[in-house]
Design an enzyme around this catalytic site. Structure first.
Site, PDB file in Angstrom:
ATOM      1  N   ASN A  49     -10.360   3.808  -6.177  1.00 46.96           N
ATOM      2  CA  ASN A  49      -8.996   4.314  -6.019  1.00 46.96           C
ATOM      3  C   ASN A  49      -8.593   4.078  -4.570  1.00 46.96           C
ATOM      4  OD1 ASN A  49      -6.639   5.775  -5.879  1.00 46.96           O
ATOM      5  ND2 ASN A  49      -7.617   7.791  -6.063  1.00 46.96           N
TER       6      ASN A  49
ATOM      7  N   LYS B 150      -5.803   4.490  -3.165  1.00 54.91           N
ATOM      8  CA  LYS B 150      -4.790   5.446  -2.661  1.00 54.91           C
ATOM      9  C   LYS B 150      -3.709   4.680  -1.876  1.00 54.91           C
ATOM     10  CE  LYS B 150      -8.255   9.010  -2.744  1.00 54.91           C
ATOM     11  NZ  LYS B 150      -8.732  10.281  -2.249  1.00 54.91           N
TER      12      LYS B 150
ATOM     13  N   HIS C 278      -4.276  12.787 -10.511  1.00 54.64           N
ATOM     14  CA  HIS C 278      -5.133  12.926  -9.323  1.00 54.64           C
ATOM     15  C   HIS C 278      -4.720  14.188  -8.564  1.00 54.64           C
ATOM     16  CE1 HIS C 278      -7.020  12.237  -5.483  1.00 54.64           C
ATOM     17  NE2 HIS C 278      -7.819  11.387  -6.100  1.00 54.64           N
TER      18      HIS C 278
ATOM     19  N   GLU D  72      -4.323  14.771  -5.561  1.00 57.67           N
ATOM     20  CA  GLU D  72      -3.311  14.564  -4.503  1.00 57.67           C
ATOM     21  C   GLU D  72      -1.915  14.535  -5.103  1.00 57.67           C
ATOM     22  OE1 GLU D  72      -5.251  11.105  -2.922  1.00 57.67           O
ATOM     23  OE2 GLU D  72      -6.866  12.393  -2.168  1.00 57.67           O
TER      24      GLU D  72
ATOM     25  N   GLU E 271     -13.102  15.583 -10.403  1.00 58.85           N
ATOM     26  CA  GLU E 271     -13.039  15.433  -8.952  1.00 58.85           C
ATOM     27  C   GLU E 271     -12.794  16.796  -8.313  1.00 58.85           C
ATOM     28  OE1 GLU E 271     -11.953  11.090  -7.847  1.00 58.85           O
ATOM     29  OE2 GLU E 271     -10.147  12.282  -7.932  1.00 58.85           O
TER      30      GLU E 271
ATOM     31  N   GLY F  30     -12.608  13.143   0.002  1.00 56.83           N
ATOM     32  CA  GLY F  30     -12.329  12.695   1.364  1.00 56.83           C
ATOM     33  C   GLY F  30     -12.899  13.611   2.426  1.00 56.83           C
TER      34      GLY F  30
ATOM     35  N   SER G  36     -16.177  11.982  -2.431  1.00 52.03           N
ATOM     36  CA  SER G  36     -17.170  11.561  -1.429  1.00 52.03           C
ATOM     37  C   SER G  36     -18.395  10.891  -2.055  1.00 52.03           C
ATOM     38  CB  SER G  36     -17.568  12.740  -0.538  1.00 52.03           C
ATOM     39  OG  SER G  36     -16.433  13.210   0.166  1.00 52.03           O
TER      40      SER G  36
HETATM   41  P1  PGA Z   1     -13.124  10.028  -1.915  1.00 51.83           P
HETATM   42  O1  PGA Z   1     -11.915  10.100  -2.955  1.00 51.83           O
HETATM   43  O2  PGA Z   1     -14.175   9.143  -2.543  1.00 51.83           O
HETATM   44  O3  PGA Z   1     -12.525   9.406  -0.678  1.00 51.83           O
HETATM   45  O4  PGA Z   1     -13.607  11.404  -1.695  1.00 51.83           O
HETATM   46  C1  PGA Z   1     -12.147  10.153  -4.333  1.00 51.83           C
HETATM   47  C2  PGA Z   1     -10.831  10.228  -5.069  1.00 51.83           C
HETATM   48  O5  PGA Z   1      -9.936  10.943  -4.612  1.00 51.83           O
HETATM   49  O6  PGA Z   1     -10.652   9.584  -6.112  1.00 51.83           O
END
Ligand code: PGA
Length: 251
Positions: free
Chosen positions: A9, A11, A96, A98, A168, A174, A214
């Site tokens: 992803n 983003k 997601h 976010e 997630e 992140g 992560s």
């Molecule tokens: P990350 O993000 O691997 O940077 O923690 C995962 C995601 O949001 O899909």
């Protein structure tokens, strides 16, 4: 047998030329990955058309990161599911955290988005997961259960063939803080049970459930070794082709 998937992803990262280079690097290394691990890259909307050209005829599938909750028309700034299908997307991520957190994506909207995505031949990667407060209050099972019931219980067993779930935990996205493999497995097994309660054991058994948050080359192996973890949704580490492929090779 359910599919193993490692999905990147991206983003809101990379310019279009950078994204094309990254996609080319992923494609170049994709031959190293065993054929039973499906690689997907989810790019910003602007990148989909040129990246579709890069991945065409390769084992790498293309995904969007979101789609509109309306079919077409006067919805300035939105991108419809049929537009995504028309550029060669096979998947779209939906829900997601976010988007839930910053863009008001509710479970109600996710039902509409999922309907439109499926109706246009897209497969859906539906994200669920609790935030830190919810985890600390011991509500993580309830939160994930509600998100799955509110969205997926509106669909059929047939639809579930085209739906992947990504667990997630928001506190792990992140942040460098990964859920332990035990924490992740516990909730993955629970999610599979929530799917089984509505759609039956076979559908639950066939549903791919990804872990995200992560996930990196150093922890992917342990996570993927868990019985109910069928791959990963990778954010930061998907921006480096070597790391992304190393994660896929952790299977
Ligand atoms: P990350 O993000 O691997 O940077 O923690 C995962 C995601 O949001 O899909």
């Amino acid at each position: 047998m359910r599919k193993k998937i490692v999905a990147g992803n991206w983003k809101m990262n990379t310019t279009v030329p950078e994204g094309i280079e990254l996609a080319k690097a992923v494609v170049a290394k994709s031959a190293e990955v065993p054929a039973d691990v499906k690689l997907i890259i989810a790019t910003p909307f602007t990148h989909l058309y040129p990246v579709a050209e890069v991945v065409k005829g390769t084992p790498v599938a293309l995904s969007a990161e979101n789609c509109a909750d309306k079919e077409k028309g006067a919805y300035t700034g939105e991108v419809a599911a049929n537009m995504l299908a028309s550029v060669g997307c096979e998947y779209t991520i939906l829900g997601h955290s976010e988007r839930r957190q910053y863009y008001g994506e509710t479970d109600e909207k996710l039902v509409e988005k999922t309907k439109l995505a499926l109706a246009n031949g897209l497969k859906v990667i539906l994200c669920v997961g609790e935030n830190l407060d919810e985890r600390e209050a011991g509500k993580h099972f309830d939160v994930c259960e509600a998100q799955i019931k509110n969205v997926l219980y509106n669909f059929t067993a047939e639809d579930m063939k085209n739906i992947v779930i990504a667990y997630e935990p928001v506190w792990a996205i992140g942040t460098g803080k990964t859920a332990t493999s035990e924490q992740a497995e516990e909730i993955h097994a629970f999610i599979r049970k929530v799917v089984a309660d509505k759609f039956g054991a076979q559908v639950a058994e066939d549903t791919t459930i990804l872990y995200g948050g992560s996930c990196k080359p150093s922890n992917a192996k342990e996570l993927f070794a868990q019985k109910d973890i069928d791959g990963g949704l990778i954010g930061g580490a998907a921006l480096k082709a070597d790391d992304f492929i190393a994660i896929a090779l952790s299977y």
